[in-house]
Design a protein around this motif. Structure first.
Motif, PDB file in Angstrom:
ATOM      1  N   SER A   1       6.383   3.336  12.649  1.00  0.00           N
ATOM      2  CA  SER A   1       4.912   2.896  12.293  1.00  0.00           C
ATOM      3  C   SER A   1       4.597   3.389  11.196  1.00  0.00           C
ATOM      4  N   PHE A   2       3.629   2.785  10.349  1.00  0.00           N
ATOM      5  CA  PHE A   2       2.982   2.936   9.210  1.00  0.00           C
ATOM      6  C   PHE A   2       1.517   3.336   9.126  1.00  0.00           C
ATOM      7  N   GLU A   3       1.467   4.697   8.746  1.00  0.00           N
ATOM      8  CA  GLU A   3       0.092   5.321   8.472  1.00  0.00           C
ATOM      9  C   GLU A   3      -0.249   5.188   7.049  1.00  0.00           C
ATOM     10  N   SER A   4      -1.285   4.612   6.739  1.00  0.00           N
ATOM     11  CA  SER A   4      -1.883   4.164   5.479  1.00  0.00           C
ATOM     12  C   SER A   4      -2.260   5.673   5.076  1.00  0.00           C
TER      13      SER A   4
ATOM     14  N   GLY B   1       0.825  -1.097  -0.028  1.00  0.00           N
ATOM     15  CA  GLY B   1       0.036  -0.017  -0.007  1.00  0.00           C
ATOM     16  C   GLY B   1       0.891   1.325  -0.024  1.00  0.00           C
ATOM     17  N   VAL B   2       0.278   2.504   0.221  1.00  0.00           N
ATOM     18  CA  VAL B   2       1.025   3.626   0.238  1.00  0.00           C
ATOM     19  C   VAL B   2       0.791   4.109   1.726  1.00  0.00           C
ATOM     20  N   TYR B   3       2.105   4.665   2.232  1.00  0.00           N
ATOM     21  CA  TYR B   3       2.028   4.912   3.714  1.00  0.00           C
ATOM     22  C   TYR B   3       3.066   5.948   3.830  1.00  0.00           C
ATOM     23  N   ALA B   4       2.736   6.680   5.057  1.00  0.00           N
ATOM     24  CA  ALA B   4       3.767   7.604   5.739  1.00  0.00           C
ATOM     25  C   ALA B   4       4.447   6.539   6.582  1.00  0.00           C
TER      26      ALA B   4
ATOM     27  N   ASP C   1       2.244  15.549   5.743  1.00  0.00           N
ATOM     28  CA  ASP C   1       1.252  14.995   4.473  1.00  0.00           C
ATOM     29  C   ASP C   1       1.716  15.376   3.109  1.00  0.00           C
ATOM     30  N   ASP C   2       3.058  15.946   2.971  1.00  0.00           N
ATOM     31  CA  ASP C   2       3.703  16.422   1.785  1.00  0.00           C
ATOM     32  C   ASP C   2       3.723  14.972   0.867  1.00  0.00           C
TER      33      ASP C   2
END
Length: 162
Positions: free
Chosen positions: A158-161, A34-37, A68-69
């Motif tokens: 940690s990973f934020e979706s 997926g895409v994460y920060a 969130d850039d």
């Protein structure tokens, strides 16, 4: 006729021990694609989340305050039980690679990373699991290091979706 319900009810401790071992002592599988920060477990001195940020090809990646850039969005691809590919969302032909003590971003040639949940955060290691991503100090602009494991929270993420 044999019933299997009685032996399971009579030995709940064995099942509990199995679940405990499975969930806490065995590392949890890798992150779903997926895409994460990607957020460091240690916040800045100003109590701000620091995320891995893409700074360009052949440049070290750094941690910066989470805004969130798009440069803070990373694509995780591949089988979630094996080493995975990581790419900046806006430049998916590039991948993080080993730099001189820092993670850098180069043209993608199958650089893979092992991302595992260790209970208190994820570790990001090379495919052979010999080195870790981390930060020496949790400050905005710090380079993401690559080196020996220290068990420090600065080497957990940690990973934020997105």
């Amino acid at each position: 006729m044999t019933s299997f319900a009685l032996p399971l009810r009579s030995a709940p401790g064995v099942f509990f021990i199995f679940l405990f071992y499975f969930n806490y002592l065995v590392p949890i599988w890798a992150l779903p694609p997926g895409v994460y920060a990607i957020i460091n477990n240690v916040f800045s001195h100003e109590d701000e989340a620091l995320v891995i940020t893409f700074n360009g090809i052949n440049e070290p990646v750094t941690v910066t305050v989470w805004t969130d850039d798009p440069a803070q969005h990373w694509v995780i691809a591949g089988d979630d039980t094996m080493a995975q590919c990581v790419s900046p969302e806006g430049a998916q032909d590039l991948q993080p690679a080993w730099g001189d003590h820092f993670v850098t971003v180069l043209l993608g040639v199958n650089y893979v990373w092992t991302i595992k949940n260790r209970g208190t955060g994820y570790t990001i290691q090379d495919g052979g699991q010999t080195v870790f991503w981390g930060v020496e100090d949790a400050v905005a602009g710090a380079g993401v290091t690559i080196g020996a494991g220290t068990s420090s929270e600065t080497q957990k993420w940690s990973f934020e979706s997105i």
